[in-house]
Design a protein around this motif. Structure first.
Motif, PDB file in Angstrom:
ATOM      1  N   LYS A 143       0.767  -1.268  -0.347  1.00  0.00           N
ATOM      2  CA  LYS A 143      -0.020   0.149   0.381  1.00  0.00           C
ATOM      3  C   LYS A 143       0.728   1.470  -0.007  1.00  0.00           C
ATOM      4  O   LYS A 143       0.197   2.491  -0.798  1.00  0.00           O
ATOM      5  CB  LYS A 143      -1.000   0.039   0.872  1.00  0.00           C
ATOM      6  CG  LYS A 143      -2.107  -1.072   0.987  1.00  0.00           C
ATOM      7  CD  LYS A 143      -2.814  -1.066   2.716  1.00  0.00           C
ATOM      8  CE  LYS A 143      -2.220  -1.575   3.413  1.00  0.00           C
ATOM      9  NZ  LYS A 143      -3.373  -1.234   5.116  1.00  0.00           N
ATOM     10  N   LEU A 146       2.265   2.237  -3.437  1.00  0.00           N
ATOM     11  CA  LEU A 146       1.244   2.616  -4.710  1.00  0.00           C
ATOM     12  C   LEU A 146       1.128   3.833  -4.132  1.00  0.00           C
ATOM     13  O   LEU A 146       0.948   3.762  -5.482  1.00  0.00           O
ATOM     14  CB  LEU A 146      -0.020   1.058  -4.435  1.00  0.00           C
ATOM     15  CG  LEU A 146       0.423   0.101  -4.976  1.00  0.00           C
ATOM     16  CD1 LEU A 146      -0.593  -0.661  -4.647  1.00  0.00           C
ATOM     17  CD2 LEU A 146       1.061  -0.377  -5.894  1.00  0.00           C
ATOM     18  N   GLU A 170      -9.393  -7.026  -0.083  1.00  0.00           N
ATOM     19  CA  GLU A 170      -8.814  -5.444   0.246  1.00  0.00           C
ATOM     20  C   GLU A 170      -7.658  -5.652  -1.388  1.00  0.00           C
ATOM     21  O   GLU A 170      -7.336  -4.961  -2.535  1.00  0.00           O
ATOM     22  CB  GLU A 170      -8.118  -5.289   1.345  1.00  0.00           C
ATOM     23  CG  GLU A 170      -7.612  -4.380   1.287  1.00  0.00           C
ATOM     24  CD  GLU A 170      -7.551  -4.140   2.011  1.00  0.00           C
ATOM     25  OE1 GLU A 170      -7.638  -4.724   3.369  1.00  0.00           O
ATOM     26  OE2 GLU A 170      -6.041  -2.673   3.022  1.00  0.00           O
ATOM     27  N   MET A 174      -7.081  -3.457  -4.800  1.00  0.00           N
ATOM     28  CA  MET A 174      -6.296  -2.707  -5.031  1.00  0.00           C
ATOM     29  C   MET A 174      -5.758  -3.183  -6.624  1.00  0.00           C
ATOM     30  O   MET A 174      -4.942  -2.646  -6.981  1.00  0.00           O
ATOM     31  CB  MET A 174      -4.791  -2.944  -4.234  1.00  0.00           C
ATOM     32  CG  MET A 174      -4.928  -2.914  -2.505  1.00  0.00           C
ATOM     33  SD  MET A 174      -4.184  -3.627  -1.117  1.00  0.00           S
ATOM     34  CE  MET A 174      -2.534  -3.038  -1.921  1.00  0.00           C
ATOM     35  N   GLU A 177      -7.331  -0.293  -8.600  1.00  0.00           N
ATOM     36  CA  GLU A 177      -7.319   0.485  -8.232  1.00  0.00           C
ATOM     37  C   GLU A 177      -6.031   1.130  -9.270  1.00  0.00           C
ATOM     38  O   GLU A 177      -5.697   2.215  -9.596  1.00  0.00           O
ATOM     39  CB  GLU A 177      -7.263   1.120  -6.379  1.00  0.00           C
ATOM     40  CG  GLU A 177      -7.080   2.827  -6.572  1.00  0.00           C
ATOM     41  CD  GLU A 177      -6.886   3.035  -5.146  1.00  0.00           C
ATOM     42  OE1 GLU A 177      -6.556   4.294  -5.096  1.00  0.00           O
ATOM     43  OE2 GLU A 177      -8.114   2.159  -4.439  1.00  0.00           O
TER      44      GLU A 177
END
Ligand SMILES: Cc1cc2nc3c(=O)[nH]c(=O)nc-3n(C[C@H](O)[C@H](O)[C@H](O)COP(=O)(O)OP(=O)(O)OC[C@H]3O[C@@H](n4cnc5c(N)ncnc54)[C@H](O)[C@@H]3O)c2cc1C
Ligand code: FES
Length: 355
Positions: A143, A146, A170, A174, A177
Motif C-alpha cells: 500500500k 502504491l 482488499e 487494489m 485501483e
C-alpha cells in the motif's frame, strides 16, 4: 558532555503505551485485524515505516510475563490508525488470547514501532513473497509503495485456499485501483499443492531487478530464498522477516545493580539524536539496561538479541555480544552491535545510534 555517572537502579525510560482498540475486523475464520487509536500526544512516538511491527504485552499469570510482536498491516502513508493482523497459532498462547479477547473499547499495551523490514525507497520496484500471516508487513509495504511512491509491486502470495487468504478482498480492490503498477499471483495449495523451489523460481524469474521482501512460515521462507537466489536477486536486495515468539518480557523493569566500590567499570560515550552522554559501565551490565536505567532514550523492542531495533555503531573501543540472532557478518564488519546484548571489553567505548 557530562562527567561519567555511576549506574544505579532507577525507573527506566519506557517505550510502552496503552492504546485503545477502536475496531476488530474478522479477516478469515482464524485471523483478525485489530485497529488501534493513537492519541495526538503519542503521534510522533508511533510514527512508523511500512513493514515495521509492534510488540504487544499479553496478560498472563506466568512469571516472566508474555509479549508477542505483530507487524503493522496499515500504511503510514494514508491510514491514521495502527492496524495489526493476528492469525491464531494452534496451541499458541498470545495469538489466541488476542483473537479471543481484543474488543472495541479495550486497550493493548504496546511498545513503539520497530524493525528494519522496510523499503529503502518507495519509488523502487518491489517483489513481495509471502505465505499465510506473512502477508501482514507485505500489505503495509504494498500500500505504501502504491500510494506513497511510484514503484511497481508484484506479490506472490501462498495460502491453503481462497477462504484462508487474509486481505483477499482488499487485494482485489487494489488490483482494480492500480492495474499497471500492481499484480498478484495467488498460490493456493488446494489447487497447486505446496510451493516448491522450482515452482517459485518459475513464478519469480521476471523480477531479478526488484527489491525482494519475504515473510511467512520458516519452510516457505527457505524455499522462497532459494528461488530468489536462483532468479539472481543479490542477497543485499532480499529482506526477510522471521516470525517467532519472544521468550522474555521486554516490558519488565530494568534493574541495574550499582557497581561495588572496588569494581573497575568501563566508560562508555553514547550519542543518539545529537545528544551525547558519558556513563560508568559495569562490566557485566548490558548497554541497553545501563542506558534505560539512566533515563537515556535508547531504542529497543525484544531485548533478546533477535530484532536489531537496538543496533548501534561502536565507533571506538571493543564490546562483546552475549547473544546475536539478527546481525549478519556485513553488519559486524560495519561495526554494528546490539545494545541489548553488549557488555564492555575495553575500558573506553564509544557508540553511536545515529550512524
Ligand atoms: C517481527 C515479527 C512480526 C510478526 N508479525 C506477525 C503478524 O503480523 N501476524 C501474526 O499472526 N504473527 C506475527 N508474528 C508471530 C507472533 O509474534 C507470534 O509468534 C505468533 O502469534 C505465535 O504466538 P502464540 O503466542 O500464539 O504462540 P506460542 O505460545 O508462542 O506457541 C507457538 C507454538 O509453540 C507451541 N508451544 C507453545 N508452548 C509450548 C511448550 N511449552 N512446549 C511445546 N510447544 C509449545 C505452540 O503449540 C505453538 O505451536 C510476528 C513475529 C515477529 C517476530
Ligand atoms: S532490542 Fe531486539 S535485538 Fe536488541
Amino acid at each position: 558532555m557530562s562527567s561519567p555517572r555511576s549506574a544505579v537502579a532507577t525507573a527506566p525510560v519506557s517505550h510502552a503505551h496503552e492504546l485503545e482498540i477502536v475496531e476488530v475486523v474478522a479477516e478469515t475464520p482464524d485471523a483478525m485485524s485489530i485497529v488501534l487509536d493513537v492519541p495526538e500526544y503519542l503521534e510522533s512516538a508511533f510514527r512508523y515505516h511500512p513493514g515495521q511491527f509492534l510488540t504487544v504485552k499479553i496478560p498472563t499469570d506466568r512469571p516472566g510475563g508474555a509479549a508477542r510482536s505483530y507487524s503493522l498491516s496499515s500504511s503510514p502513508h494514508f491510514e491514521t490508525d495502527l492496524v495489526i493482523t493476528v492469525k491464531r497459532t494452534p496451541g499458541g498462547y498470545g495469538s489466541n488470547w488476542l483473537c479471543d479477547n481484543a474488543h472495541p473499547g479495550g486497550t493493548l499495551t504496546v511498545l513503539t514501532p520497530s524493525g528494519h523490514f522496510t523499503p529503502a525507497d518507495l519509488d523502487n520496484d518491489v517483489l513481495l513473497v509471502g505465505a499465510g500471516s506473512g502477508i501482514t508487513p507485505l500489505m503495509s509495504i504494498a500500500k505504501s509503495v502504491l500510494i506513497g511512491g511510484s514503484g511497481t509491486v508484484y506479490l506472490l502470495y501462498a495460502n491453503r485456499d481462497p477462504r484462508s487468504t487474509i486481505f483477499g478482498r482488499e487485494l482485489t480492490s487494489m488490483l482494480a485501483e492500480f492495474p499497471t503498477r500492481f499484480a498478484v499471483e495467488h498460490w493456493f495449495e488446494s489447487e497447486r499443492g505446496r510451493p516448491t523451489a522450482d515452482g517459485l523460481t518459475r513464478a519469480l524469474e521476471l523480477f531479478s531487478a526488484y527489491d525482494a521482501f519475504v515473510c511467512g512460515p520458516a519452510p516457505f521462507m527457505s524455499l522462497a530464498r532459494e528461488a530468489l537466489r536462483r532468479v539472481g536477486i543479490p542477497a543485499g536486495h532480499i529482506a526477510v522477516e522471521k516470525y517467532r515468539s519472544l521468550e522474555g518480557d521486554p516490558f519488565a523493569d530494568v534493574v541495574v545493580a550499582p557497581p561495588s566500590a572496588d569494581e573497575h567499570t568501563a566508560t562508555v560515550t553514547v550519542t543518539r539524536a545529537g545528544q551525547t552522554v558519558e556513563l560508568a559501565w559495569p562490566r557485566t551490565t548490558k548497554l541497553l539496561d545501563l542506558l534505560l536505567s539512566q533515563g537515556f532514550d535508547a531504542p529497543y523492542s525484544c531485548r533478546e538479541g533477535e530484532c536489531s531495533s537496538c543496533a548501534c555503531t561502536v565507533t571506538s573501543g571493543e564490546v562483546k555480544m552475549l547473544k546475536n540472532d539478527t546481525l549478519v557478518d556485513a553488519d559486524l564488519r560495519a561495526g554494528l552491535t546490539l545494545a541489548c546484548q553488549a557488555v564492555p571489553i575495553s575500558s573506553e567505548v564509544s557508540v553511536d545510534f545515529d550512524q
